[in-house]
Design a protein around this motif. Structure first.
Motif, PDB file in Angstrom:
ATOM      1  N   HIS A  62     114.916  -1.758 -38.279  1.00 53.43           N
ATOM      2  CA  HIS A  62     116.135  -1.116 -38.750  1.00 53.43           C
ATOM      3  C   HIS A  62     116.615  -0.014 -37.799  1.00 53.43           C
ATOM      4  O   HIS A  62     115.830   0.569 -37.058  1.00 53.43           O
ATOM      5  N   VAL A  63     117.902   0.221 -37.876  1.00 51.63           N
ATOM      6  CA  VAL A  63     118.478   1.401 -37.231  1.00 51.63           C
ATOM      7  C   VAL A  63     118.952   2.306 -38.367  1.00 51.63           C
ATOM      8  O   VAL A  63     119.667   1.838 -39.266  1.00 51.63           O
ATOM      9  N   HIS A  64     118.523   3.534 -38.369  1.00 51.50           N
ATOM     10  CA  HIS A  64     118.972   4.456 -39.407  1.00 51.50           C
ATOM     11  C   HIS A  64     119.973   5.439 -38.826  1.00 51.50           C
ATOM     12  O   HIS A  64     119.896   5.805 -37.647  1.00 51.50           O
ATOM     13  N   MET A  65     120.908   5.852 -39.680  1.00 50.22           N
ATOM     14  CA  MET A  65     121.843   6.910 -39.302  1.00 50.22           C
ATOM     15  C   MET A  65     121.531   8.105 -40.193  1.00 50.22           C
ATOM     16  O   MET A  65     121.593   7.991 -41.411  1.00 50.22           O
ATOM     17  N   TYR A  66     121.178   9.209 -39.575  1.00 51.31           N
ATOM     18  CA  TYR A  66     120.859  10.403 -40.361  1.00 51.31           C
ATOM     19  C   TYR A  66     121.892  11.488 -40.114  1.00 51.31           C
ATOM     20  O   TYR A  66     122.447  11.587 -39.016  1.00 51.31           O
TER      21      TYR A  66
ATOM     22  N   GLY B 191     122.983   5.906 -43.490  1.00 48.93           N
ATOM     23  CA  GLY B 191     123.050   4.462 -43.597  1.00 48.93           C
ATOM     24  C   GLY B 191     121.897   3.804 -42.884  1.00 48.93           C
ATOM     25  O   GLY B 191     121.209   4.435 -42.057  1.00 48.93           O
ATOM     26  N   ALA B 192     121.673   2.547 -43.242  1.00 54.53           N
ATOM     27  CA  ALA B 192     120.621   1.774 -42.584  1.00 54.53           C
ATOM     28  C   ALA B 192     121.245   0.471 -42.134  1.00 54.53           C
ATOM     29  O   ALA B 192     122.021  -0.129 -42.867  1.00 54.53           O
ATOM     30  N   MET B 193     120.938   0.069 -40.935  1.00 57.79           N
ATOM     31  CA  MET B 193     121.517  -1.169 -40.417  1.00 57.79           C
ATOM     32  C   MET B 193     120.388  -2.115 -40.032  1.00 57.79           C
ATOM     33  O   MET B 193     119.457  -1.737 -39.313  1.00 57.79           O
ATOM     34  N   SER B 194     120.462  -3.321 -40.554  1.00 53.11           N
ATOM     35  CA  SER B 194     119.436  -4.301 -40.228  1.00 53.11           C
ATOM     36  C   SER B 194     120.085  -5.482 -39.541  1.00 53.11           C
ATOM     37  O   SER B 194     121.275  -5.711 -39.681  1.00 53.11           O
ATOM     38  N   GLY B 195     119.309  -6.208 -38.817  1.00 56.27           N
ATOM     39  CA  GLY B 195     119.846  -7.360 -38.113  1.00 56.27           C
ATOM     40  C   GLY B 195     118.882  -7.855 -37.043  1.00 56.27           C
ATOM     41  O   GLY B 195     118.790  -9.038 -36.783  1.00 56.27           O
ATOM     42  N   HIS B 196     118.135  -6.945 -36.465  1.00 59.35           N
ATOM     43  CA  HIS B 196     117.168  -7.387 -35.464  1.00 59.35           C
ATOM     44  C   HIS B 196     116.009  -8.083 -36.155  1.00 59.35           C
ATOM     45  O   HIS B 196     115.637  -7.750 -37.284  1.00 59.35           O
ATOM     46  N   ALA B 197     115.456  -9.044 -35.436  1.00 54.98           N
ATOM     47  CA  ALA B 197     114.355  -9.794 -36.012  1.00 54.98           C
ATOM     48  C   ALA B 197     113.016  -9.127 -35.724  1.00 54.98           C
ATOM     49  O   ALA B 197     112.003  -9.520 -36.276  1.00 54.98           O
TER      50      ALA B 197
ATOM     51  N   ALA C  63     124.407   0.725 -29.123  1.00 52.86           N
ATOM     52  CA  ALA C  63     123.739  -0.441 -28.536  1.00 52.86           C
ATOM     53  C   ALA C  63     122.261  -0.321 -28.843  1.00 52.86           C
ATOM     54  O   ALA C  63     121.701   0.779 -28.853  1.00 52.86           O
ATOM     55  N   THR C  64     121.641  -1.452 -29.136  1.00 51.68           N
ATOM     56  CA  THR C  64     120.203  -1.448 -29.398  1.00 51.68           C
ATOM     57  C   THR C  64     119.546  -2.557 -28.597  1.00 51.68           C
ATOM     58  O   THR C  64     120.122  -3.616 -28.385  1.00 51.68           O
ATOM     59  N   GLY C  65     118.330  -2.273 -28.166  1.00 47.91           N
ATOM     60  CA  GLY C  65     117.516  -3.300 -27.523  1.00 47.91           C
ATOM     61  C   GLY C  65     116.309  -3.542 -28.393  1.00 47.91           C
ATOM     62  O   GLY C  65     115.780  -2.604 -28.983  1.00 47.91           O
ATOM     63  N   SER C  66     115.902  -4.799 -28.465  1.00 50.18           N
ATOM     64  CA  SER C  66     114.851  -5.100 -29.433  1.00 50.18           C
ATOM     65  C   SER C  66     113.814  -6.061 -28.873  1.00 50.18           C
ATOM     66  O   SER C  66     114.056  -6.779 -27.892  1.00 50.18           O
ATOM     67  N   SER C  67     112.686  -6.100 -29.556  1.00 46.89           N
ATOM     68  CA  SER C  67     111.651  -7.063 -29.198  1.00 46.89           C
ATOM     69  C   SER C  67     112.092  -8.492 -29.445  1.00 46.89           C
ATOM     70  O   SER C  67     111.470  -9.421 -28.971  1.00 46.89           O
TER      71      SER C  67
ATOM     72  N   ASN D 296     119.262  -9.744 -42.220  1.00 46.76           N
ATOM     73  CA  ASN D 296     120.210  -8.823 -42.821  1.00 46.76           C
ATOM     74  C   ASN D 296     119.546  -8.199 -44.053  1.00 46.76           C
ATOM     75  O   ASN D 296     119.919  -8.439 -45.197  1.00 46.76           O
ATOM     76  N   ILE D 297     118.531  -7.395 -43.756  1.00 51.39           N
ATOM     77  CA  ILE D 297     117.657  -6.886 -44.798  1.00 51.39           C
ATOM     78  C   ILE D 297     118.410  -6.012 -45.792  1.00 51.39           C
ATOM     79  O   ILE D 297     118.194  -6.081 -46.995  1.00 51.39           O
TER      80      ILE D 297
END
Lengths: 317, 1093
Positions: free
Chosen positions: A224-228, A237-243, A259-263, B540-541
């Motif tokens: 997840h990416v969180h916005m604080y 907010g919380a944003m999900s999408g990366h596996a 922008a996000t980079g992920s495993s 899309n958790i």
């Protein structure tokens, strides 16, 4: 908003590329891309063609993080052997070699004013602040231990500091740790303020919005990416999408995109207002360890580096 | 006015009897007749008149009197009249028997009739009318063949005997020989054109049966012209009208039926048809009345059957299945062959199906199918029944046939699709798609269950985009769209309260407050759940969690939603929240095995061993030991317990392992295809050292696990790699680890990197080992063990390089650098150990530091030596090079020489030949003049050829030499390597003297599971065990260190069972099952409501 691939360099390093940052432009040259790798080198690249501008050795073990001074003259790199090497970008002369044993070094960031260098201190559960004129240790910002725990308690090692970020005004420092908590410090007084909870897995990267000084983005292994709101202690907010793990986050200079980079081998572009992913780049074939927007004016550029030894450059518009 | 005159005996007078005014009492007439000794035909006339007037009693009295023994005596010579009277009586009793419904009385009547006919026969055996009567009687008794012979006797005597012709026609009709029957009727009509309308009725019926409806209709109409009151003709015409199946036809038919009913209210056929009509108009009361009357007035089997059927149908449609069943049964009983009237079988089957008597229903539907092999409804119902009986193959066969027969029957496709779901997802998908398209074409709404199942099928096939579309289509419009499209976002929450973010339903309250309608129809819950599950799969958790929360907000008892939320929290490492959610689920149902199992898993994660075991036990009990997951969990628990014990008590370990194996085997016995149990069994075998067996098991499991998106079994890859590793097949092990890491963990698992490093370590690939360790450190920075391991590898690498007899300066230089790094790493660890607890003994690290420093010094010496050595080598190489050059030169010279020699030889030869030729030529020239030039050319060609060959040969030779050289050099290096190894061994021995022992050999020999399980960490530690002997450390440190290596184990083993994915999936699948069940139910009802017409 949109990303368009400009250039990719395969085998930019001999091993996994772990760190990337932009060195701001100076009077004599444009902004450069600085990358660090497991192959123990730091390399400079000239956009947009990504011409190799130099290879810097001097580290043993892999380079885990790189940072550039806002002036564009100085840069620093941190490696697994717990050294921070500060060097002149153009001449590659070592300016200083910093270490604060037994603390190891992870992410490092210069403050926007260029007076301080913050280094995530790993197991020391602290952020080390170095003065950039004297290269002396200026302060150690320690995360207070949870009450009632003894120093020998196993859980204390969970406050292992991995990542660090300066607020755009330079007054706040946030650091992310292995157990997922984010700690906010008052940079001027060197005082711990509060924790931001919500993640329960390592926070490997975090960044403040350049537009809204209170807004903090964190990327965590929990995908997840969180916005604080770093001041109001709220999870906006919380944003999900990366596996898989989110390894790196960066905000565009206009503050509209993340922008996000992920495993999961992808780079994602997020619309911060919509709180949703707008684009997914899957040109890398392995974990994406670093993403970085070029600071300053147009045209917007985003760079990403990956375990697949490659560097990619995108146009951001 | 018709009247008869009875001549008064012995006078000219006559008694006038007006036939309309016959006395009420037959005895009056009988007295007259007797007194006047009237001729017998008068008796007959009067009796017949009584009969016509419906005064049957009088009729019978007269005739009986007329056939009495007195008469016989008196009129002994009047044969014909006596026979006529007897025949009339016979016919009367035949009629009585025919209409009598009670079996006993019926028979009595028939017996009487037979007696009369027999008596008639006794008077005159050849009287045709007697035979006709007998024939009628036999016909009435249903003895068609005997009736036939009776009529035949008459017809043989007089082929135009009308009654016999009619009788025979009737016989032929009953035998189904309609054309013969028709011929007979026609003949009767020709012989006697004025015969009653009934003859034409016969013709009509024959025509009807022969399918000549128009002619039949004409015949019936002619009947009605002759006799407007003829009920049979009316009914027949009505039936024909009804069968026309047009609205006007039906109306006309019903009018005729009504008229028939008004004329004669007891015609069963008409009653049945009326009842049938009122059944369709829904006037069940009338149906019952009419059919009851019909039943009362007829004993004709098929008609009764029809009546019962009508009655049963009426009750069936009213939902009174008991009564319906009884009447269907009665209807069926009246039918001798299902071929005649198959509907009641269908109805009976339906009722039995409804009552749960599958087997009986099955046989009834099969009877229907015998008659109508292409009846889709029957096929579908049979398919349904076979499915419920568990004979899926047969069920599929029937369903497939049904869809083939009617490719537009959406219901059949739906049923087939649902049957296929469990066996063949792809085919099921196709069927359901067809059904959906058909439904859409028909303009009907596609049931949500169908869309749901379609979505799930897409989901299972990994077609997420399609699945999402389908689910959305199924869900239609609603509040959920706002969440799915991200229009509504959850409000920000206090970061410190965010710990319970997946329990927050504040957003819904807020929406309600804002006036939005937060509604969720019950039939959409399953689909919404599935959609949420899909969103999870798409990562899309956040949206998924909101949808789960929405479900719980409206349906707080939906356990699966709690469990999914708990799983989400667990995946994010938020165990506290996860446990809370599971406990919420348990509040709904404290025996819910899924929730209990999840709780057990969480407790294991929290290191709560005893609790976990109890929870697993409770789950196992809740399912009465039938849930394989519970058994598996217990098996895993035992396995962990075996490995986990700090003090490795071999006895305890063995019992735990045995228990684990027992439990795995139990699961396998229940479900032979359980991958997880097989994996567990493989692990136990590996633990016991049966690597070949476990390898086979793992390989099979791995093959089986690939190909299903819901089955993610990285464990089996790891296990397989462990086995390869244990067997010393390092290359394969590395490949396996790498594939697993990439395929399942996005390269994020430091533990597998550690396994990799360990494998490289064993394979003495130091640099690969180090790189992997560095990657692992990068992934898991707080794991100091990895740093220690990295230090050990660098130390080992340096040591081994230094032990090499030949080493380049570069090698030694890098060795020195590595050693410096190692020293630094160990020093750091040493320093950090004062700050943190990370399981290392300071002294031990110091020993490492000392050793490395020592090595470093040695390395520096080596470095100098090496530099020197290298110079020497360089020198040597130079010499060697020069020597080689000289050799080459020599070789070349030699070659040259040889070549020259050869050439010279050739030239000599040539010269000789030339000389000879020249001589020859000369001789020839001497003989006759010739052309020497051509000869010379020949010769030169020959020359060239030879030269070419020679060159080729030489080239070949050169090549061979090169090859030789190559193989020789390779051999050399191998030898050198062997030498080096020997040297190394020696050196290692020496090393042992310097208090440092090599672990390698030992490890391989031991080959115990610890090595497989806790890799390099143990290797590094094993090293230090050797040191410890010298360093004499306190025992506590040893234990503590063990504990650490153990905790590494735990991490790995927790993952090993790979239990969480199963549970999650099974929960999901179960809920899918619900959806399907719902669908089934609807379909089942639909099948029952299907009409049989």
């Amino acid at each position: 908003m949109k990303l368009a691939g400009l250039k990719s360099i395969e085998d930019a390093h001999e091993e996994s590329v772990w760190a990337v940052t932009w060195v701001p432009s100076t009077e004599t040259r444009p902004a450069l891309l600085l990358t660090g790798s497991l192959d123990e080198t730091v390399r400079l690249w000239q956009p947009d063609e990504l011409v190799n501008q130099g290879k810097m050795t001097g580290h043993c073990l892999g380079v885990a993080s790189v940072a550039a001074h806002p002036s564009g003259h100085i840069a620093a790199s941190a490696s697994l052997d717990s050294f921070v090497r500060v060097f002149d970008v153009d001449s590659n002369n070592t300016i200083a070699s910093l270490e604060a044993p037994p603390s190891e070094v992870w992410q490092l960031r210069f403050n926007p004013q260029g007076t301080m260098l913050a280094v995530a201190g790993g197991g020391s559960a602290s952020v080390k602040i170095w003065d950039t004129t004297t290269w002396n240790l200026f302060a150690t910002l320690s995360i207070p231990r949870p009450e009632g725990t003894k120093p020998t308690d196993k859980s204390s090692s969970k406050k292992f500091v991995l990542s660090v970020a300066w607020s755009p005004d330079g007054r706040r420092i946030a650091c992310g740790s292995m157990d997922g908590t984010v700690s906010v410090f008052d940079a001027d007084r060197g005082k711990f303020l509060h924790h931001l909870e919500g993640h329960f897995m390592p926070v490997r990267s975090l960044v403040f919005s350049p537009v809204e000084p209170r807004l903090l983005f964190t990327g965590s292994d929990d995908t997840h990416v969180h916005m604080y709101d770093a001041e109001g202690k709220t999870l906006v907010g919380a944003m999900s999408g990366h596996a898989s793990w989110v390894l790196s986050v960066d905000v565009s200079t206009d503050g509209a995109a993340l922008a996000t980079g992920s495993s999961d081998r992808t780079v994602r572009l997020w619309d911060i207002n919509m709180r949703g992913a707008v684009q997914t780049m899957s040109n890398h074939t392995d974990q994406v360890w670093g993403v970085a927007f070029r600071p300053g004016g147009m045209p917007g550029r985003l760079a990403s580096v990956s375990d697949d030894k490659s560097i990619s450059l995108y146009d951001y518009s | 006015m018709a009247c008869v005159y009875i001549p008064v005996q012995n006078s000219e007078e006559e008694v006038r009897v007006v036939l309309d005014q016959l006395p009420r009492e037959a005895t009056d007439i009988i007295d007259i007749l007797k007194a006047e000794q009237a001729s017998l035909d008068l008796w007959l006339i009067i009796a017949r008149e009584y009969f016509k007037q419906g005064k049957l009693e009088q009729f019978r009295q007269i005739l009986e009197e007329g056939s009495g023994s007195e008469i016989d005596e008196y009129y002994a010579d009047v044969r014909y009249e006596r026979i006529a009277i007897l025949n009339a009586l016979g016919a009367y009793y035949t009629y009585l028997g025919k209409i009598e419904t009670k079996q006993r009385e019926k028979e009595e009547h028939f017996i009487l009739a037979t007696q009369f006919y027999n008596k008639a026969s006794r008077i005159d055996i050849h009287e045709p009318s007697t035979w006709v009567g007998k024939g009628q009687l036999l016909l009435a008794k249903g003895e068609v063949d005997q009736a036939f012979s009776a009529f035949k006797i008459v017809l043989d005597g007089d082929r135009d005997n009308v009654p016999a012709l009619l009788g025979q026609a009737c016989v032929e009709f009953n035998r189904g020989h309609y054309s013969d029957s028709l011929e007979l009727y026609k003949r009767a009509l020709q012989v006697h054109p004025d015969c009653p309308a009934a003859v034409r009725l016969g013709i009509g019926l024959c025509r009807y049966k022969m399918g000549q409806f128009e002619k039949a209709r004409q015949a019936f109409q002619r009947v009605l012209q002759l006799d407007p009151e003829n009920v049979e003709a009316l009914v027949a015409l009505a039936i024909m009208d009804l069968h026309a199946n047009t609205a006007a036809g039906i109306r006309r038919g019903m009018e005729k039926m009504q008229r028939a009913f008004e004329i004669y209210p007891y015609c069963a056929m008409a009653l049945n048809y009326l009842a049938n009509h009122f059944f369709y108009t829904g006037q069940h009361f009338l149906v019952e009345q009419l059919t009851e009357t019909a039943l009362a007035v007829t004993n004709h089997g098929p008609t009764k059957s029809h009546s019962y059927y009508n009655l049963a149908r009426s009750y069936h449609s009213k939902g009174d299945y008991d009564k319906a069943g009884v009447y269907y049964m009665a209807s069926v009983k009246e039918i001798s062959k299902p071929l005649e009237f198959v509907f009641p079988y269908y109805g009976l089957g339906q009722v039995q199906l409804k009552m749960g008597d599958l087997r009986s229903a099955l046989s009834n539907f099969e009877k229907v199918l015998e008659v109508y092999p292409d009846n889709c409804d029957a096929l579908k119902v049979l398919g349904h029944i076979y499915f419920q009986l568990g004979q899926t193959e047969k069920a599929l066969e029937f369903m497939r046939k049904a869809t083939k027969i009617d490719p537009c029957d959406s219901q059949a496709f739906l049923d087939l699709g649902e049957l296929l779901i469990s066996s063949d997802g792809g085919a099921a998908l196709d069927c359901l798609k067809t059904a959906r398209n058909l439904l859409k074409k028909e303009g009907e709404e596609v049931p949500i269950e169908v869309l749901n199942n379609l979505g799930v099928l897409h989901f299972e096939r990994g077609e997420f985009e399609l699945a999402q579309q389908t689910f959305r289509e199924a869900l239609g419009d609603g509040i959920w769209l706002a969440f799915i499209d991200g229009k509504e976002k959850p409000p920000s929450i206090d970061a410190n309260a965010s710990i319970s973010q997946y329990k927050d339903v504040h957003i819904f309250h807020q929406l309600e407050k804002e006036g939005h309608l937060v509604e969720l129809p019950w039939n959409k819950v399953t689909t919404l759940f599935n959609l949420a599950r899909l969103l999870e799969q798409l990562h899309n958790i956040e949206t998924a969690s909101i949808l789960y929360r929405l479900i719980l907000f409206k349906y707080p008892d939906y356990v699966d939603a709690y469990l999914r939320l708990a799983a989400l929290a667990k995946a994010r490492n938020n165990f506290q929240l996860s446990i809370e959610l599971v406990n919420d689920a348990l509040k709904v149902n404290n025996k819910c095995p899924n929730a209990l199992l999840m709780l057990g898993d969480l407790e294991l994660k929290n290191d709560d061993w005893v609790k976990a075991k109890e929870t697993f036990r409770a789950a196992s009990e809740a399912t009465e030991g039938k849930d394989s997951y519970a058994t598996l969990s217990l098996g895993n628990w035992n396995y962990f317990a075996a490995i986990r014990n700090e003090k490795r008590a071999p006895k305890l370990e063995a019992t735990h392992l045995e228990k684990a194996k027992e439990l795995y085997t139990k699961v396998l016995a229940q479900h032979s295809a359980n991958l997880y149990a097989a994996n567990g069994a493989g692990v136990v075998f590996a633990e016991k050292g049966h690597f070949d067996v476990s390898k086979d098991i793992f390989t099979q499991v791995q093959e089986a696990a690939s190909g299903n998106i819901f089955v993610q079994m990285p464990d089996v890859w790891i296990n397989l790699a462990h086995v390869y590793f244990a067997q010393g097949n390092f290359a394969l092990a590395v490949k396996m680890y790498q594939n697993c890491l990439r395929k399942f963990f996005n390269n994020t698992d430091s533990q597998i990197l550690l396994y990799l490093a360990r494998t490289h370590y064993e394979a003495e690939q130091w640099q690969d080992c180090k790189k992997n360790l560095l990657r692992a450190i990068h992934l898991a920075p707080s794991n100091y063990t990895l740093r220690f391991d990295a230090g050990v590898v660098m130390q080992k690498f340096s040591a081994s390089t230094l032990q090499k007899p030949k080493k380049s300066v570069d090698e030694v230089r890098s060795t020195v650098a590595e050693l410096e790094n190692a020293v630094r790493l160990f020093r750091q660890l040493s320093a950090a150990s004062s700050l943190h607890f990370h399981g290392f003994d300071e002294k031990k690290i110091d020993t490492h530091v000392e050793y490395c420093s020592h090595l470093l010094e040695a390395a520096r010496v080596h470095f100098k030596v090496a530099e020197h050595e290298e110079q020497k080598i360089r020198h040597k190489q130079e010499v060697a090079r020069q020597m080689a050059l000289a050799e080459e030169a020599r070789r070349k010279a030699e070659e040259q020489r040889k070549f020259q020699l050869e050439r010279r030889l050739q030239e000599d030869e040539l010269k000789r030949v030339r000389q000879q030729e020249e001589q020859f030529e000369r001789v020839k020239e001497q003989w006759k003049s010739s052309t020497p030039g051509s000869k010379r050319r020949e010769r030169s060609e020959m020359d060239d050829e030879e030269g070419g060959n020679g060159e080729k040969r030489r080239r070949k030779g050169g090549k061979r030499r090169k090859k030789d050289k190559y193989s020789r050099s390779r051999y050399d290096t191998l030898e050198a390597e062997a030498d080096m190894m020997e040297d190394q061994e020696e050196l290692e021995d020496e090393d042992a003297n310097t208090n440092y022992r090599e672990p390698t050999g030992q490890m391989n020999e031991q080959d115990d599971e610890e090595n497989v399980q806790d890799p390099l960490a143990a290797a590094g530690l094993e090293d230090s065990d050797a040191e410890d002997e010298v360093a004499a450390p306190s025992t506590t440190t040893v234990r503590r260190r063990r504990a650490w290596s153990e905790s590494d184990d735990d991490e790995q083993q927790e993952r090993q069972p790979g239990s969480s994915p199963v549970r999650e999936n099974s929960a999901e699948l179960r809920s899918d099952g619900e959806g399907r069940e719902g669908g089934d139910k609807v379909n089942g009802e639909a099948a029952l409501d299907d009409d049989d017409d």
